[in-house]
Design a protein around this motif. Structure first.
Motif, PDB file in Angstrom:
ATOM      1  N   MET A 172      46.254  41.145  48.129  1.00  0.00           N
ATOM      2  CA  MET A 172      45.339  41.072  49.266  1.00  0.00           C
ATOM      3  C   MET A 172      44.002  40.497  48.813  1.00  0.00           C
ATOM      4  O   MET A 172      43.488  40.896  47.769  1.00  0.00           O
ATOM      5  N   LEU A 173      43.469  39.592  49.601  1.00  0.00           N
ATOM      6  CA  LEU A 173      42.120  39.065  49.389  1.00  0.00           C
ATOM      7  C   LEU A 173      41.301  39.320  50.648  1.00  0.00           C
ATOM      8  O   LEU A 173      41.766  39.029  51.756  1.00  0.00           O
ATOM      9  N   THR A 174      40.106  39.878  50.482  1.00  0.00           N
ATOM     10  CA  THR A 174      39.137  39.915  51.582  1.00  0.00           C
ATOM     11  C   THR A 174      37.972  39.036  51.145  1.00  0.00           C
ATOM     12  O   THR A 174      37.245  39.358  50.205  1.00  0.00           O
ATOM     13  N   LEU A 218      40.506  48.607  37.629  1.00  0.00           N
ATOM     14  CA  LEU A 218      39.519  48.106  38.585  1.00  0.00           C
ATOM     15  C   LEU A 218      38.447  47.333  37.822  1.00  0.00           C
ATOM     16  O   LEU A 218      37.928  47.814  36.816  1.00  0.00           O
ATOM     17  N   MET A 233      35.289  42.380  43.442  1.00  0.00           N
ATOM     18  CA  MET A 233      36.087  43.395  42.754  1.00  0.00           C
ATOM     19  C   MET A 233      37.557  43.011  42.759  1.00  0.00           C
ATOM     20  O   MET A 233      38.048  42.389  43.712  1.00  0.00           O
ATOM     21  N   HIS A 254      41.529  44.637  41.703  1.00  0.00           N
ATOM     22  CA  HIS A 254      42.398  45.713  41.241  1.00  0.00           C
ATOM     23  C   HIS A 254      43.582  45.041  40.559  1.00  0.00           C
ATOM     24  O   HIS A 254      44.400  44.400  41.224  1.00  0.00           O
ATOM     25  N   LEU A 263      46.276  42.780  42.588  1.00  0.00           N
ATOM     26  CA  LEU A 263      46.776  43.434  43.797  1.00  0.00           C
ATOM     27  C   LEU A 263      45.707  43.397  44.891  1.00  0.00           C
ATOM     28  O   LEU A 263      46.008  43.163  46.056  1.00  0.00           O
ATOM     29  N   ASN A 264      44.449  43.638  44.504  1.00  0.00           N
ATOM     30  CA  ASN A 264      43.332  43.657  45.464  1.00  0.00           C
ATOM     31  C   ASN A 264      42.206  42.779  44.959  1.00  0.00           C
ATOM     32  O   ASN A 264      41.895  42.784  43.762  1.00  0.00           O
ATOM     33  N   ASP A 265      41.573  42.061  45.878  1.00  0.00           N
ATOM     34  CA  ASP A 265      40.483  41.146  45.545  1.00  0.00           C
ATOM     35  C   ASP A 265      39.529  41.151  46.741  1.00  0.00           C
ATOM     36  O   ASP A 265      39.952  40.828  47.863  1.00  0.00           O
ATOM     37  N   ILE A 266      38.297  41.552  46.516  1.00  0.00           N
ATOM     38  CA  ILE A 266      37.292  41.551  47.587  1.00  0.00           C
ATOM     39  C   ILE A 266      36.077  40.783  47.076  1.00  0.00           C
ATOM     40  O   ILE A 266      35.537  41.097  46.014  1.00  0.00           O
TER      41      ILE A 266
END
Lengths: 123, 123
Positions: free
Chosen positions: B34-36, B79, B100, B102, B114-117
């Motif tokens: 996921m990217l926000t 993180l 950030m 994850h 997995l996570n990118d903001i």
């Protein structure tokens, strides 16, 4: 579980508590919680709250600019990414900050802060 | 697993790839990623790389100011919290950003995002 609703409720509660009763933040952390504050690593609810209550200002007011969130995997955790301004009492200019939280579900269908990383954004 | 070493190696690799071969970032994401990006939610490696390669600048250079990291729980995730400057070709002033990630372990003893903001820090 709606990550947007969880993160909005958490952000409201966290910064209101920080600005009005900093010691009350203890309820949001547990022994496994980690805080990295301007590069300093602190672990455990008591140590984290000792750090936050010993910061060299008495009164402050956070104003939130953005809140982004994502589920952190299959475990029910939520990642929350915040940017905003921190106005210290008696200071002319607000400080800009960025902060991320990893909220972890508890058996009581609530959340605690497993990970917390805070940075001021120097101009 | 040393979260500091993992995050330093990742940050070096990520931003070097971003600045020299943006399409190469596809290898760092998977379908669950996921990217926000400035509030816009995007899922999956192909969609994320399509977004990053369509940003309205051809050349850029990231300069990293701070890298903080913490283990994200018992799953072996890491993180990573980054602040830095983004210089776009032809622009006089660099943009400040916070981001950030994850990082999640793969069966091959590597990590994917997995996570990118991502957020620009407007003055």
């Amino acid at each position: 579980m709606d990550p947007d609703a969880v993160s909005k409720a958490f952000v409201d509660h966290y910064y209101t508590t920080f600005d009005t009763n900093r010691a009350g933040l203890a309820n949001l952390y547990q022994e496994s919680s980690m805080l990295t504050f301007e590069g300093q690593n602190i672990q455990g609810s008591a140590n984290i709250v000792a750090k936050l209550t010993s910061l060299p200002f008495q009164q402050c007011k956070h104003t939130i600019t953005t809140v982004d969130c994502q589920p952190s995997g299959s475990s029910g955790g939520v990642l929350v990414f915040v940017s905003g301004n921190l106005q210290l009492a008696g200071e002319q200019h607000a400080l800009k900050f960025s902060q991320m939280f990893h909220l972890w579900p508890t058996p009581q269908s609530s959340f605690y802060v497993l990970n917390d990383i805070f940075r001021l954004n120097y101009a």
